[in-house]
Write an enzyme that holds these catalytic residues in place. Structure first.
Site, PDB file in Angstrom:
ATOM      1  N   HIS A 186       0.837  -1.209   0.000  1.00 31.19           N
ATOM      2  CA  HIS A 186       0.000   0.000   0.000  1.00 31.19           C
ATOM      3  C   HIS A 186       0.873   1.261   0.000  1.00 31.19           C
ATOM      4  O   HIS A 186       0.672   2.176  -0.803  1.00 31.19           O
ATOM      5  CB  HIS A 186      -0.908  -0.035   1.240  1.00 31.19           C
ATOM      6  CG  HIS A 186      -1.758   1.178   1.436  1.00 31.19           C
ATOM      7  ND1 HIS A 186      -3.116   1.184   1.220  1.00 31.19           N
ATOM      8  CD2 HIS A 186      -1.453   2.445   1.855  1.00 31.19           C
ATOM      9  CE1 HIS A 186      -3.600   2.390   1.471  1.00 31.19           C
ATOM     10  NE2 HIS A 186      -2.612   3.171   1.872  1.00 31.19           N
ATOM     11  N   GLU A 187       1.865   1.300   0.904  1.00 34.50           N
ATOM     12  CA  GLU A 187       2.748   2.463   0.997  1.00 34.50           C
ATOM     13  C   GLU A 187       3.659   2.585  -0.224  1.00 34.50           C
ATOM     14  O   GLU A 187       3.974   3.679  -0.670  1.00 34.50           O
ATOM     15  CB  GLU A 187       3.592   2.386   2.273  1.00 34.50           C
ATOM     16  CG  GLU A 187       2.793   2.459   3.569  1.00 34.50           C
ATOM     17  CD  GLU A 187       2.005   3.751   3.704  1.00 34.50           C
ATOM     18  OE1 GLU A 187       2.462   4.784   3.161  1.00 34.50           O
ATOM     19  OE2 GLU A 187       0.925   3.732   4.317  1.00 34.50           O
TER      20      GLU A 187
ATOM     21  N   HIS B  60       1.714   4.375  -2.923  1.00 31.52           N
ATOM     22  CA  HIS B  60       1.765   5.826  -2.704  1.00 31.52           C
ATOM     23  C   HIS B  60       3.107   6.389  -3.175  1.00 31.52           C
ATOM     24  O   HIS B  60       3.176   7.392  -3.891  1.00 31.52           O
ATOM     25  CB  HIS B  60       1.604   6.142  -1.219  1.00 31.52           C
ATOM     26  CG  HIS B  60       0.208   6.022  -0.704  1.00 31.52           C
ATOM     27  ND1 HIS B  60      -0.872   6.599  -1.334  1.00 31.52           N
ATOM     28  CD2 HIS B  60      -0.277   5.406   0.405  1.00 31.52           C
ATOM     29  CE1 HIS B  60      -1.970   6.336  -0.631  1.00 31.52           C
ATOM     30  NE2 HIS B  60      -1.636   5.613   0.416  1.00 31.52           N
TER      31      HIS B  60
ATOM     32  N   ASP C 258      -6.166   8.501   3.628  1.00 38.02           N
ATOM     33  CA  ASP C 258      -6.054   8.890   2.221  1.00 38.02           C
ATOM     34  C   ASP C 258      -7.308   9.623   1.748  1.00 38.02           C
ATOM     35  O   ASP C 258      -7.226  10.530   0.913  1.00 38.02           O
ATOM     36  CB  ASP C 258      -5.829   7.647   1.346  1.00 38.02           C
ATOM     37  CG  ASP C 258      -4.538   6.929   1.701  1.00 38.02           C
ATOM     38  OD1 ASP C 258      -3.577   7.605   2.097  1.00 38.02           O
ATOM     39  OD2 ASP C 258      -4.505   5.694   1.579  1.00 38.02           O
TER      40      ASP C 258
END
Length: 346
Positions: free
Chosen positions: A55-56, A59, A150
């Protein structure tokens, strides 16, 4: 002393584990070994943290496309943190960077659903189903329109297309606080954990608003506008005893050490007070000096001071010492600008 360990790099981005995370995972697998929790649950928790890293990374990868520097991704017991420079204020950039994480969770859930639907997971069907559900839950949670999730940044990006960045932040932060209070009230009647989440959201919303306000107030202000020019410097060859007398007379806590026209280090009162009185400044000064340029924006100097927990920074220009800037200088300027803004509004 570092509190984390680097485990690998992906696309040039270091991924680090906080020691507390390592202790947590060790604790979970000890409980599984002793039979207090199932091995399937331990594996699921491990997979969740792997998902958090992905997930990170999503980003970070999109942010790199917009020229944002990624220092590292840190994995903590409460989740992952991308250590990146400030997200660009261009609404499209913030929108794409912010939505990349939740979309990645949804994509993972879709990929996991394929073998489940085809009934080829066998004994892992239960684990696969739980992993799918966790990814959908993470996506939905991160899409809550409140900082620091987010969803708060996505909402701000959408609003910023129609209004200023500051006004968009005010609306998104206010909505986040309302959601936080609502969750906390629900938590009183249903689940105490909701109170903690509400508190987390409320604090995150306020911090984002304050950070944006500071950035807005300091926009266009450079280090040269605020720095102290012709700073008091110290000779590298005087003794610590002489340097302490010098400090007492000048009343500053830190001094650039200059030899000729070149700054060769910096020395603080703490450095001197811990050293033998007969040594000289050259022996106790810090040679690896963190500096800023006189043309840098003031907000970048403040971020550097905060991230490195420093009290002051030498200011350079054309390779020479031009001045010095302290946290106090910046906060004084910030207060003046805030008061000026309030007077205009009143």
């Amino acid at each position: 002393m570092t509190n984390s360990i680097r485990i690998f790099r992906v696309a040039g981005i270091p991924v680090e584990l906080d020691f507390s995370f390592l202790l947590l995972m060790l604790f979970i697998y000890i409980l599984a070994y002793l039979g207090f929790v199932s091995l399937q649950l331990a594996i699921l928790i491990t997979l969740v943290f792997v998902t958090v890293v992905i997930h990170e990374l999503a980003h970070s990868y999109v942010a790199m496309g917009f020229g944002v520097k990624i220092n590292s991704i840190l994995l903590l017991p409460i989740g992952g943190v991308s250590r990146m420079e400030e997200i660009p204020r261009v609404p499209r950039g913030e929108f794409l960077i912010s939505i990349a994480g939740p979309l990645t969770n949804i994509l993972i859930a879709m990929l996991v659903s394929v073998p489940i639907l085809l009934d080829v997971t066998g004994p892992l069907t239960g684990l696969a189903g739980e992993f799918l559900a966790v990814n959908l839950l993470l996506a939905l949670f991160n899409l809550i329109p409140a900082f620091p999730m987010d969803g708060g940044r996505i909402l701000r990006a959408i609003l910023a297309e129609r209004m200023g960045h500051m006004r968009a932040t005010e609306i998104a932060a206010s909505l986040g606080k309302i959601i936080a209070v609502f969750m906390a009230v629900l938590g009183v009647f249903y689940n105490f954990f909701l109170i903690l989440i509400g508190l987390f959201i409320y604090i995150g919303a306020e911090q984002e608003y304050q950070a944006t306000l500071i950035s807005s107030l300091l926009e266009g202000v450079t280090v040269a506008d605020v720095m102290t020019r012709d700073p008091v410097t110290m000779d590298p060859d005087i003794t610590v005893d002489e340097a302490l007398e010098f400090v007492m007379s000048k009343k500053h806590m830190g001094y650039p050490v200059v030899e000729g026209d070149e700054m060769i280090g910096i020395v603080t009162f703490h450095d001197l007070s811990d050293a033998e009185r007969t040594r000289n400044v050259r022996e106790v000064m810090t040679e690896d000096v963190v500096t800023v340029n006189e043309d840098d924006e003031l907000i970048s100097a403040l971020e550097k001071l905060n991230s490195m927990n420093l009290g002051r920074l030498p200011v350079m220009g054309d390779g020479r010492l031009r001045g010095i800037i302290s946290r106090t200088d910046i906060l004084r300027t910030l207060n003046l600008l805030r008061n000026k803004k309030m007077k205009r509004e009143n």
